[in-house]
Design an enzyme around this catalytic site. Structure first.
Site, short mmCIF file in Angstrom:
data_model
loop_
_atom_site.label_atom_id
_atom_site.label_comp_id
_atom_site.label_asym_id
_atom_site.label_seq_id
_atom_site.Cartn_x
_atom_site.Cartn_y
_atom_site.Cartn_z
CG HIS A 124 -2.22 0.83 1.01
ND1 HIS A 124 -3.38 0.53 1.11
CD2 HIS A 124 -2.34 2.08 0.75
CE1 HIS A 124 -4.31 1.30 1.12
NE2 HIS A 124 -3.68 2.61 0.78
CD GLU A 356 -8.80 2.04 0.23
OE1 GLU A 356 -9.10 3.28 -0.20
OE2 GLU A 356 -7.53 1.45 -0.08
C1 FCB Z 1 -7.30 5.70 -1.60
C2 FCB Z 1 -6.25 4.98 -0.93
C3 FCB Z 1 -6.49 4.98 0.53
C4 FCB Z 1 -7.12 6.42 1.10
C5 FCB Z 1 -8.34 6.44 0.33
C6 FCB Z 1 -9.16 7.69 0.71
O1 FCB Z 1 -6.90 5.91 -2.89
O2 FCB Z 1 -6.00 3.62 -1.23
O3 FCB Z 1 -4.91 4.98 1.16
O4 FCB Z 1 -6.04 7.24 1.17
O5 FCB Z 1 -7.93 6.74 -0.89
#
Ligand code: FCB
Length: 452
Positions: A124, A356
């Protein structure tokens, strides 16, 4: 928020939260951790808003037990975190730093003891700085180093981890990190950054093989996806949106799922493809994966951009509420996106996890100490319904992991964007579950009760 009851999700559906190492851990010099490109980038004057750094972040490296207690209170079934490569291999190569792996070993056991399935991401964005000094993702060697690291992590943890994610959002590393320079390592190579896409793809493929060789049960990859909307109905804007769709939604996903690159001619790449591709690479890259991780925040609106090497420019999206970050809130964009992936890849689309989705809100505790983040509740409610719509339309989605468990270091924005279900006071490191924490807990609980 609508009064209509939340749709029922399948009994086996995974509800979770996500974080990443550099954004929450802090303790950047402890237990033998090496430097990452983000440590270096944060020292660059002007790179991060207000000169913030991830040096202490949310101090999760010391408070992980307290954080796991919060997760078990929340009732989630999975936790997506990332393993910091520089903790495992401080120089990005060579034998494992035992103390670094110990941390993730303890974390894994404690999660499992609390009934939470660990879902680690191997990369990450925190590339060991010594590898960047040798070219970073511009160098093919980095893909091999990544596979070695993946093997070390899996040798230690694979017996307890059902699903591994290799890379997080490689498109953002290529564009923000190497083309535009707004993220680490801060390179401004523009279209010359494209080899970083191929090398990350290759890194994924080699790491997937290393993970499986070390006994990993499942392997996935996560990218960021956005429906690409033309700014107007003129043809040049449609072409701009098409080019963006290729770069953002297909550059990585076509090679993974179809074993071939999309047409990159809008980006100056000829029919023979990128020069850095070698025979056999695409077979390695396209080895089957068990899931696709989808990160969704908002759609993108594109207009033509004459006089620029880039064939599009991003335009504001009017008519929708925005988050504290200014990102438009378009829940239906998630349904649109998942339907697009379903149509585009058909049988080749593996099961999807939303790895996410979330929003930043200017949350601060009120006079009574509570944090009443109604905008986040509305955001989550609407996006989970939009997800259900996509599933009803036939998309095989197995889980939803919201970003994020707690407020954290939001990259170039430093501590300015609060994405958490839990408020963090970065001066004291005090954690305060927000109203959205209670809402998410109750929603998960209601789904479970309905499942019986
Ligand atoms: C994504 C990232 C994560 C976080 C979110 C808001 O692009 O993967 O680490 O910063 O945005």
């Amino acid at each position: 928020m609508t009064e209509i009851p939340m749709p029922r999700f399948p009994d086996s559906f995974t509800w979770g939260v996500a974080t990443s190492a550099y954004q929450i851990e802090g303790a950047v010099a402890e237990d033998g951790r090496g430097e990452s490109v983000w440590d270096t980038f944060c020292r660059k004057p002007g790179a991060i808003r207000d000169g913030d750094t991830g040096e202490s972040a949310a101090d999760h490296y010391h408070r992980w037990l307290e954080d796991i207690d919060l997760m078990t209170d929340l009732g989630i079934s999975a936790y997506r975190f990332s393993i910091a490569w520089p903790r495992v291999q401080p120089d990005g190569k060579g034998p494992a730093n035992r103390a670094g792996l110990d941390f993730y070993d303890r974390l894994t056991d404690a999660l499992l003891a609390g009934g939470v399935t660990p879902m680690p991401t191997l990369f990450h964005w925190d590339l060991p700085q010594p590898l960047e000094d040798e070219g970073g993702w511009m160098a093919r060697e980095t893909a091999h180093r990544f596979a070695d690291y993946a093997g070390l992590a899996a040798e230690r943890l694979a017996d307890r981890i059902p699903l591994w994610i290799t890379l997080n959002e490689p498109i953002v590393v290529t564009t923000y990190g190497y083309a535009l320079g707004v993220h680490a390592p801060g390179k401004t190579l523009m279209l010359d950054a494209l080899p970083t896409a191929h090398h990350q793809l290759l890194g994924h493929g080699l790491a997937a093989a290393a993970l499986r060789a070390a006994g990993a049960a499942g392997v996935a990859i996560t990218n960021n996806y956005s429906p690409a909307w033309p700014a107007t109905n003129i043809e040049a804007d449609a072409a701009a949106a098409h080019a963006y769709d290729i770069l953002h939604n297909r550059l990585f996903t076509d090679p993974w799922l179809l074993g071939r690159y999309p047409d990159l001619s809008a980006f100056g790449v000829g029919e023979d493809g990128l020069d850095c591709i070698r025979d056999g690479d695409l077979e390695i890259i396209a080895a089957p994966v068990d899931a696709l991780g989808v990160n969704y925040y908002s759609p993108a609106r594109l207009a033509a951009r004459p006089d620029s090497p880039l064939p599009f420019q991003l335009e504001p999206i009017a008519g929708y509420p925005v988050t504290a970050f200014g990102w438009p809130i378009v829940p239906a964009g998630l349904t649109e996106l998942l339907s697009l992936l379903h149509e585009r890849y058909g049988e080749d689309l593996p099961p999807v996890y939303i790895t996410e989705n979330g929003c930043s809100v200017d949350d601060e505790p009120g006079p009574d100490g509570t944090v009443d983040d109604q905008p986040r509740i509305r955001y989550l409610d609407a996006h989970i319904r939009a997800l259900s719509d996509a599933m009803t339309a036939g998309v095989d989605v197995r889980g939803y992991l919201t970003w994020s468990l707690m407020d954290n270091f939001e990259w170039a924005e430093g501590y300015h964007q609060r994405f958490g279900l839990i408020h963090v006071d970065f001066a004291t490191q005090q954690r305060t579950p927000k109203a959205s924490f209670g809402w998410y807990r109750d929603m998960i609980d209601a789904q479970r009760s309905a499942a019986g």
